[in-house]
Design a protein around this motif. Structure first.
Motif, PDB file in Angstrom:
ATOM      1  N   ILE A   1      -2.430 -40.953 -56.654  1.00 16.42           N
ATOM      2  CA  ILE A   1      -0.981 -41.187 -56.694  1.00 16.42           C
ATOM      3  C   ILE A   1      -0.415 -40.717 -55.364  1.00 16.42           C
ATOM      4  CG2 ILE A   1       1.189 -40.686 -57.872  1.00 16.42           C
ATOM      5  CD1 ILE A   1      -0.678 -42.191 -59.659  1.00 16.42           C
ATOM      6  N   THR A   2      -0.040 -41.652 -54.500  1.00 16.37           N
ATOM      7  CA  THR A   2       0.460 -41.296 -53.167  1.00 16.37           C
ATOM      8  C   THR A   2       1.665 -42.156 -52.804  1.00 16.37           C
ATOM      9  OG1 THR A   2      -1.043 -42.866 -52.072  1.00 16.37           O
ATOM     10  CG2 THR A   2      -1.820 -40.591 -52.335  1.00 16.37           C
ATOM     11  N   THR A   3       2.373 -41.739 -51.782  1.00 14.69           N
ATOM     12  CA  THR A   3       3.475 -42.522 -51.246  1.00 14.69           C
ATOM     13  C   THR A   3       2.911 -43.748 -50.513  1.00 14.69           C
ATOM     14  OG1 THR A   3       3.475 -41.400 -49.110  1.00 14.69           O
ATOM     15  CG2 THR A   3       4.756 -40.379 -50.881  1.00 14.69           C
ATOM     16  N   ASP A   4       3.801 -44.629 -50.097  1.00 15.86           N
ATOM     17  CA  ASP A   4       3.362 -45.813 -49.345  1.00 15.86           C
ATOM     18  C   ASP A   4       2.663 -45.422 -48.052  1.00 15.86           C
ATOM     19  OD1 ASP A   4       4.398 -47.435 -51.299  1.00 15.86           O
ATOM     20  OD2 ASP A   4       6.303 -47.803 -50.249  1.00 15.86           O
ATOM     21  N   ALA A   5       3.007 -44.256 -47.538  1.00 13.48           N
ATOM     22  CA  ALA A   5       2.392 -43.792 -46.296  1.00 13.48           C
ATOM     23  C   ALA A   5       1.070 -43.065 -46.545  1.00 13.48           C
ATOM     24  CB  ALA A   5       3.357 -42.863 -45.559  1.00 13.48           C
ATOM     25  N   GLY A   6       0.698 -42.940 -47.820  1.00 14.14           N
ATOM     26  CA  GLY A   6      -0.576 -42.296 -48.136  1.00 14.14           C
ATOM     27  C   GLY A   6      -0.498 -40.788 -48.290  1.00 14.14           C
ATOM     28  N   ALA A   7       0.711 -40.225 -48.294  1.00 17.61           N
ATOM     29  CA  ALA A   7       0.873 -38.778 -48.454  1.00 17.61           C
ATOM     30  C   ALA A   7       1.030 -38.426 -49.933  1.00 17.61           C
ATOM     31  CB  ALA A   7       2.096 -38.295 -47.682  1.00 17.61           C
ATOM     32  N   PHE A   8       0.753 -37.179 -50.273  1.00 14.18           N
ATOM     33  CA  PHE A   8       0.954 -36.778 -51.665  1.00 14.18           C
ATOM     34  C   PHE A   8       2.431 -36.520 -51.911  1.00 14.18           C
ATOM     35  CE2 PHE A   8       0.602 -32.713 -49.537  1.00 14.18           C
ATOM     36  CZ  PHE A   8       1.415 -31.842 -50.263  1.00 14.18           C
ATOM     37  N   TYR A   9       2.866 -36.772 -53.145  1.00 16.84           N
ATOM     38  CA  TYR A   9       4.266 -36.584 -53.499  1.00 16.84           C
ATOM     39  C   TYR A   9       4.600 -35.101 -53.600  1.00 16.84           C
ATOM     40  CZ  TYR A   9       5.139 -41.507 -54.574  1.00 16.84           C
ATOM     41  OH  TYR A   9       5.313 -42.865 -54.488  1.00 16.84           O
ATOM     42  N   LYS A  10       5.777 -34.738 -53.087  1.00 18.28           N
ATOM     43  CA  LYS A  10       6.236 -33.355 -53.114  1.00 18.28           C
ATOM     44  C   LYS A  10       7.415 -33.163 -54.061  1.00 18.28           C
ATOM     45  CE  LYS A  10       4.645 -32.899 -48.353  1.00 18.28           C
ATOM     46  NZ  LYS A  10       4.087 -34.273 -48.322  1.00 18.28           N
ATOM     47  N   VAL A  11       7.853 -34.262 -54.685  1.00 19.56           N
ATOM     48  CA  VAL A  11       8.950 -34.226 -55.651  1.00 19.56           C
ATOM     49  C   VAL A  11       8.488 -34.967 -56.903  1.00 19.56           C
ATOM     50  CG1 VAL A  11      11.346 -34.900 -56.113  1.00 19.56           C
ATOM     51  CG2 VAL A  11      10.695 -34.084 -53.836  1.00 19.56           C
ATOM     52  N   TYR A  12       8.855 -34.433 -58.061  1.00 21.31           N
ATOM     53  CA  TYR A  12       8.306 -34.945 -59.317  1.00 21.31           C
ATOM     54  C   TYR A  12       8.754 -36.371 -59.636  1.00 21.31           C
ATOM     55  CZ  TYR A  12       7.628 -35.743 -64.271  1.00 21.31           C
ATOM     56  OH  TYR A  12       7.284 -36.305 -65.468  1.00 21.31           O
ATOM     57  N   TYR A  31       6.917 -39.207 -58.021  1.00 20.86           N
ATOM     58  CA  TYR A  31       5.520 -39.092 -58.464  1.00 20.86           C
ATOM     59  C   TYR A  31       5.368 -39.665 -59.865  1.00 20.86           C
ATOM     60  CZ  TYR A  31       1.199 -36.960 -60.199  1.00 20.86           C
ATOM     61  OH  TYR A  31      -0.038 -36.760 -60.768  1.00 20.86           O
ATOM     62  N   SER A  32       6.277 -39.289 -60.755  1.00 19.40           N
ATOM     63  CA  SER A  32       6.164 -39.731 -62.146  1.00 19.40           C
ATOM     64  C   SER A  32       6.334 -41.249 -62.269  1.00 19.40           C
ATOM     65  CB  SER A  32       7.192 -39.016 -63.028  1.00 19.40           C
ATOM     66  OG  SER A  32       8.510 -39.380 -62.682  1.00 19.40           O
ATOM     67  N   LYS A  33       7.212 -41.824 -61.459  1.00 19.25           N
ATOM     68  CA  LYS A  33       7.391 -43.282 -61.499  1.00 19.25           C
ATOM     69  C   LYS A  33       6.125 -44.004 -61.065  1.00 19.25           C
ATOM     70  CE  LYS A  33      12.408 -43.244 -60.772  1.00 19.25           C
ATOM     71  NZ  LYS A  33      13.518 -43.577 -59.836  1.00 19.25           N
ATOM     72  N   GLN A  34       5.502 -43.501 -60.021  1.00 24.55           N
ATOM     73  CA  GLN A  34       4.251 -44.089 -59.551  1.00 24.55           C
ATOM     74  C   GLN A  34       3.144 -43.876 -60.584  1.00 24.55           C
ATOM     75  OE1 GLN A  34       3.743 -45.964 -57.055  1.00 24.55           O
ATOM     76  NE2 GLN A  34       1.805 -45.595 -56.006  1.00 24.55           N
ATOM     77  N   TRP A  35       3.109 -42.697 -61.178  1.00 21.47           N
ATOM     78  CA  TRP A  35       2.118 -42.382 -62.218  1.00 21.47           C
ATOM     79  C   TRP A  35       2.237 -43.357 -63.385  1.00 21.47           C
ATOM     80  CZ3 TRP A  35       1.110 -41.305 -67.216  1.00 21.47           C
ATOM     81  CH2 TRP A  35      -0.004 -40.519 -67.540  1.00 21.47           C
ATOM     82  N   LEU A  36       3.454 -43.549 -63.865  1.00 14.98           N
ATOM     83  CA  LEU A  36       3.689 -44.433 -65.009  1.00 14.98           C
ATOM     84  C   LEU A  36       3.339 -45.881 -64.690  1.00 14.98           C
ATOM     85  CD1 LEU A  36       7.018 -42.875 -66.290  1.00 14.98           C
ATOM     86  CD2 LEU A  36       4.878 -43.010 -67.589  1.00 14.98           C
TER      87      LEU A  36
END
Length: 434
Positions: free
Chosen positions: A139-150, A153-158
């Motif tokens: 689960i990463t941002t479009d830039a390939g970084a890990f999410y630092k805000v929930y 992150y949760s939207k991408q997870w779902l």
């Protein structure tokens, strides 16, 4: 020597839907299960009646009995993992070692050391994803970084979860892949240097009706509105995949709690320094008061704030604290008393049956304002208004603070308005320093 493939149990104490065990069982023969009571961990525990050791020991005995049904057994050892594997290399001709991944800093170091030892004997350590739905960089941002805000992150997870298809993996007894042996001995608790705890251990029971109404009941500590499955997730006696599947069909709020768990595991994996430092480095400049006498009153549940005191007494008596109350007690320690969140985190780590490093660290940093939360530091819970909102009839308070309302109950150790203003000023000054 007997040729075996070892499966190393750690945080996955079940046969059902156990990914590493499944792959060992379906791809190899002579699979011999292993559990190590790790002295690196046991020797740090202060209470010889630590309830978590009793819980683990009970699960090991259960697994031992279940494996008899396969004509096999469980090798149970006590020691450091590296020493145990050195001995196992002398006792067996090990073909491979299968296990499930763990993401905590100590676990990663342990696995590297064991992996290097096995590699020196030309033995492969094969690990699998089991205690989470998504791990590492899944689960990463479009830039390939890990999410630092929930929230993002949760939207991408779902979104990613919606594309999954799932069916639990099971072991086919007809395959007869376990190493056939007479039952091996299981050390007693006294052999491990511990005594049996008499604390209540929540049963492994997925209450669908409770999960279905979780969003309506979860905030009220006097009601039976939470699942109490934390200890089972912590030690893997339940499959996260099975629980998430149930939650996705029954209650989005409950599913979100499982996503929070994975979010904090992701944070810990990518930023292991949060174990000792604030997620937001600037917050390490906060000049905590760290008054030891104040801390002792908080630990004992004698602050004069009923919701805080009830929570701390519940924790001390049962090894459990309601989730809403965890937030209130943590906020009180860090904001009202200006005591370092690490003090509170360490106390919870000693007491909580469901202690999990990532969630405990993440929750404490959230309460202190030092963590991933997008909100600024000035969220400060009012313990009195929290009590009026979530325990209006004082059922929870009266259960754990029977002297509440009498002359023997202490007056508040600090005035809320004063403490709030002091915290705001302290944080503001610290963060403005260059």
């Amino acid at each position: 020597m007997e040729k075996v493939t070892l499966f190393w149990f750690r945080r996955d104490l079940r046969l059902e839907d156990n990914m590493g065990l499944y792959y060992a069982y379906t791809q190899d023969s002579n699979v011999l299960p292993l559990f190590i009571f790790d002295t690196e961990i046991l020797e740090k525990l202060e209470d010889v009646r630590d309830a978590r050791v009793t819980f683990i020991h009970d699960q090991i005995v259960r697994l031992h009995e279940e494996l008899k049904g396969f004509g096999s057994s469980l090798v149970v050892k006590k020691g450091t993992p590296i020493d145990v594997f050195r001995q196992l290399l002398e006792d067996y001709e090990i073909q491979a070692v299968y296990t499930n991944r763990d993401y905590e800093p100590y676990a990663k170091e342990r696995d590297i050391a064991v992996g290097d030892l096995l590699k020196s004997h030309e033995i492969e350590l094969l690990d699998f994803k089991d205690q989470v739905i998504f791990e590492k960089d899944e689960i990463t941002t479009d830039a390939g970084a890990f999410y630092k805000v929930y929230t993002p992150y949760s939207k991408q997870w779902l979104a990613k979860y919606a594309s999954l298809s799932f069916s639990p993996v099971t072991l086919d007894k007809r395959k007869n892949a376990f190493f056939q042996t007479k039952p091996l001995p299981v050390p007693s608790l006294s052999d491990l240097g511990f005594e049996k705890s008499d604390l209540y251990m929540p049963p492994l029971q997925v209450d669908k009706s409770l999960i279905r109404t979780y969003d309506k009941t979860r905030n009220f500590p006097a009601s039976n509105g939470t699942s109490r499955l934390g200890i089972h997730l912590r030690f893997g006696t339940i499959s996260i995949r099975i629980l998430a599947q149930e939650a996705s069909q029954l209650n989005d709020t409950y599913l979100n709690e499982l996503i929070w768990r994975e979010f904090y595991m992701c944070i810990l994996y990518h930023k292991p320094e949060v174990v000792d430092n604030a997620f937001k480095p600037a917050y390490d400049r906060i000049p905590w008061r760290n008054n030891a006498d104040d801390f002792e009153l908080w630990c004992a549940g004698k602050t004069g704030y009923p919701m805080v005191d009830a929570g701390m007494r519940e924790l001390n008596a049962t090894g459990y604290m309601h989730n809403r109350v965890r937030m209130v007690t943590a906020s009180f320690l860090t904001k009202h008393l200006l005591i370092d969140w690490r003090w509170g985190e360490a106390f919870f780590a000693k007491k909580l049956l469901d202690f999990e490093l990532a969630s405990n660290n993440g929750g404490w940093q959230w309460a202190a304002g030092t963590g991933t939360d997008a909100q600024p530091y000035f969220r400060i819970f009012n313990p009195e208004s929290q009590m009026e909102k979530f325990d209006k009839e004082k059922k929870y308070i009266k259960k754990w603070v029977p002297e509440y309302g009498t002359s023997s109950y202490p007056t508040p150790m600090v005035d809320h308005k004063f403490a709030r203003e002091r915290a705001l000023e302290t944080y503001k000054n610290a963060l403005e320093r260059t």
